[in-house]
Design an enzyme around this catalytic site. Structure first.
Site, mmCIF file in Angstrom:
data_model
loop_
_atom_site.group_PDB
_atom_site.id
_atom_site.type_symbol
_atom_site.label_atom_id
_atom_site.label_comp_id
_atom_site.label_asym_id
_atom_site.label_seq_id
_atom_site.Cartn_x
_atom_site.Cartn_y
_atom_site.Cartn_z
ATOM 1 N N TRP A 108 12.019 44.033 9.142
ATOM 2 C CA TRP A 108 12.657 44.796 8.066
ATOM 3 C C TRP A 108 13.978 45.339 8.596
ATOM 4 C CZ3 TRP A 108 13.916 50.111 8.006
ATOM 5 C CH2 TRP A 108 14.581 50.504 6.829
ATOM 6 N N GLU A 164 10.288 41.584 5.199
ATOM 7 C CA GLU A 164 10.017 42.646 4.225
ATOM 8 C C GLU A 164 11.282 43.011 3.451
ATOM 9 O OE1 GLU A 164 8.798 46.299 6.093
ATOM 10 O OE2 GLU A 164 8.281 47.262 4.187
ATOM 11 N N LYS A 176 13.394 44.993 0.171
ATOM 12 C CA LYS A 176 13.466 46.356 -0.344
ATOM 13 C C LYS A 176 14.490 46.410 -1.461
ATOM 14 C CE LYS A 176 13.849 50.998 1.400
ATOM 15 N NZ LYS A 176 13.548 51.832 2.552
ATOM 16 N N ASP A 188 5.936 45.624 0.305
ATOM 17 C CA ASP A 188 5.689 47.055 0.525
ATOM 18 C C ASP A 188 5.611 47.710 -0.851
ATOM 19 O OD1 ASP A 188 6.417 49.900 0.730
ATOM 20 O OD2 ASP A 188 6.760 49.511 2.847
ATOM 21 N N HIS A 228 8.745 49.388 -2.365
ATOM 22 C CA HIS A 228 10.044 48.715 -2.297
ATOM 23 C C HIS A 228 10.503 48.012 -3.563
ATOM 24 C CE1 HIS A 228 10.339 48.621 2.372
ATOM 25 N NE2 HIS A 228 10.057 49.802 1.883
ATOM 26 N N HIS A 254 2.390 46.174 2.964
ATOM 27 C CA HIS A 254 2.519 47.543 3.449
ATOM 28 C C HIS A 254 2.044 48.420 2.316
ATOM 29 C CE1 HIS A 254 5.692 47.459 6.931
ATOM 30 N NE2 HIS A 254 4.528 46.942 7.270
ATOM 31 N N ASP A 263 11.116 55.311 -2.863
ATOM 32 C CA ASP A 263 10.387 54.864 -1.669
ATOM 33 C C ASP A 263 10.146 56.040 -0.726
ATOM 34 O OD1 ASP A 263 9.330 53.072 0.253
ATOM 35 O OD2 ASP A 263 11.273 52.915 1.237
ATOM 36 N N ASP A 283 7.415 57.187 0.711
ATOM 37 C CA ASP A 283 6.418 57.034 1.768
ATOM 38 C C ASP A 283 5.457 58.210 1.870
ATOM 39 O OD1 ASP A 283 6.941 54.384 3.199
ATOM 40 O OD2 ASP A 283 8.955 55.239 3.107
ATOM 41 N N ASP A 340 1.755 51.978 5.573
ATOM 42 C CA ASP A 340 3.132 52.329 5.946
ATOM 43 C C ASP A 340 3.563 53.558 5.164
ATOM 44 O OD1 ASP A 340 5.754 52.460 6.766
ATOM 45 O OD2 ASP A 340 6.440 50.784 5.541
HETATM 46 C C1 RNT Z 1 11.154 50.821 5.335
HETATM 47 C C2 RNT Z 1 10.063 49.815 5.483
HETATM 48 C C3 RNT Z 1 9.567 49.615 6.886
HETATM 49 C C4 RNT Z 1 9.393 50.915 7.633
HETATM 50 C C5 RNT Z 1 8.707 50.758 8.965
HETATM 51 C C6 RNT Z 1 8.870 51.983 9.813
HETATM 52 O O1 RNT Z 1 11.462 51.089 4.028
HETATM 53 O O2 RNT Z 1 9.011 50.130 4.645
HETATM 54 O O3 RNT Z 1 8.398 48.875 6.855
HETATM 55 O O4 RNT Z 1 8.690 51.843 6.891
HETATM 56 O O5 RNT Z 1 9.121 49.625 9.591
HETATM 57 ZN ZN ZN Z 2 7.236 48.923 4.861
#
Ligand code: RNT
Ligand code: ZN
Length: 422
Positions: free
Chosen positions: A184, A225, A227, A258, A261, A285, A293, A295, A324
């Site tokens: 990523w 990955e 986004k 993810d 994303h 993820h 995003d 998290d 994640d």
């Molecule tokens: C970031 C991605 C990625 C990170 C990690 C730390 O938006 O989701 O996967 O969260 O690599």
């Molecule tokens: Zn991620």
């Protein structure tokens, strides 16, 4: 007979009436690996001196007890593992390399030896390792990485990714299990680009160069990955979904989805079935975006349940599940416990659904009955089955796990702040 075993017996009988075999579900559940992200323990900072995360991602909050070094992070992960029922893998980032005191090794020079302590830790805990090159939190990642217009910077990150693949190969060899390397990058632009193509062309060339490396594709699986946007890179993300979906398909890599994303109403649960019609394996993820995003810690919520249902309905063996998220506003061990337990609960929920019956109702277009049964299932006695699963796995139940965390906070985490203030 204890109260909990009596509750379990009654629950299993309820599920049997729906045509569901609870014992079979528990057997399957125990063997599904969830790859736990190491970065919840220290707010994605790592050990290689970055000091803070960058690249459009952010951990907010300042709850005491953040892990400051390998010994602490290892202790925290071990504590979390005792709260998590079922099989796990550990997901590391390159920024978590373990150095000798005073040693400094830049990211393009990392070697398996810098991860030997993690390999030993993985062996002790029966874990396989997954890996991520770290293309953020570094002076050369301030503008762009694999899509950089600066050739020296671009080559630096290419070398970094290649060395990470070699490190993952060492993981695979020593732990006798495949290792997933997920790429990523944070590359993108805050404002409207004049040229969307050139950075993407450079990213494509960089990935081609990385993959030209000689590595064992049966041991190391590479994922990419995408986004939609990040903080400070709102207008344009080089590694978009279309970019990586096509790149992965063309090069037989895994696409990694993810859950944070995509656009806010776009759900990855709906993407799994399509992806698996075109590739053997898929990586996930699991995160929880709140409006963006962000998290947040994964919960046992609608989308997590939908994702788990799609995993079970398709083929769990073809999907690499990882968590994640990074929340610095609550106890970090609790964040791991709640998030990973939520994913496992959602998988249990999915395994306890009469999938064939539901699918048949859809096929016959009996939508009234389908809706009614889906609603009925929401009231099924999942909790009693979950408690028994935790018990059999030697892990505290819903009433008990938080006390373990609170005790650890008093004994261990609080001391870290005292040490810091010295
Ligand atoms: C970031 C991605 C990625 C990170 C990690 C730390 O938006 O989701 O996967 O969260 O690599
Ligand atoms: Zn991620």
């Amino acid at each position: 007979m204890t109260v909990s075993s009596e509750k379990f017996r009654l629950a299993a009988a309820d599920y049997a009436l729906l045509g569901v075999d609870v014992e079979a579900a528990l057997n399957t559940l125990a063997g599904i690996p969830i790859s736990i992200h190491c970065w919840q323990g220290d707010d994605v900072i790592g050990f290689d001196g970055a000091g803070a995360v960058s690249g459009g991602i952010q951990a907010t909050g300042n709850y005491p007890g953040r892990a400051r070094n390998f010994a602490q992070l290892k202790q925290d992960i071990e504590t979390a593992l005792h709260l998590l029922p079922g099989k796990h893998r550990l997901n590391l980032h390159a920024s978590y390399a373990v150095f000798e005191p005073g040693q400094k090794v830049d990211r393009d020079q990392l070697k398996p030896e810098h991860f030997q302590p993690w390999i030993a830790f993985a062996k002790e805990n029966g874990l396989a390792l997954d890996f991520n090159p770290t293309l953020f939190g570094h002076p050369l990642a301030e503008a762009a990485t694999l899509s950089s217009e600066d050739e020296a910077i671009r080559q630096f990150w290419i070398r970094h990714c290649q060395t990470c693949i070699k490190i993952a190969e060492a993981f695979a060899d020593q732990l006798e299990d495949t290792s997933l390397v997920n790429i990523w990058i944070p590359d993108g632009l805050k404002d409207i680009p004049a040229d969307r193509t050139s950075p993407r062309a450079r990213l494509k060339a960089s990935l081609d160069q990385i993959l030209a490396l000689d590595y064992d594709r049966s041991k190391v699986k590479i994922a990419v990955e995408s986004k939609v946007f990040g903080i400070g890179i709102e207008s344009y993300t080089v590694g978009s979904h279309e970019f990586y979906m096509n790149y992965a398909a063309q090069n037989q890599l895994l696409c990694l989805l993810d859950s944070g994303h995509y656009h806010p109403t776009e759900m990855i649960s709906d993407k799994i079935s399509s992806m698996l019609l075109f590739s053997d394996e898929l990586a996930l993820h699991i995160s929880r975006p709140v409006r963006w995003d962000s998290d947040h810690v994964v919960l046992y919520d609608d989308e997590t349940r939908q994702i788990a249902q799609e995993i079970i309905r398709n083929d769990v063996r073809r999907i690499r599940i990882a968590t994640d998220y990074f929340d610095a506003s609550i106890n970090r061990i609790a964040a791991w416990a709640i998030g990973v337990r939520s994913v496992r609960k959602a998988l249990l929920n999915a395994l306890l659904m009469p999938q064939a019956t539901l699918a048949e109702l859809q096929r016959q277009r009996r939508f009234t009955e389908l809706m009614a049964l889906q609603e009925q299932l929401k009231m099924a006695p999942l909790g009693a089955v979950w408690e028994t699963f935790c018990q059999r796995q030697g892990v505290p139940g819903e009433q008990e796990w938080l006390r373990v965390v609170q005790d650890y906070e008093r004994r261990v985490l609080a001391k870290r702040e005292e040490e810091e203030q010295g």
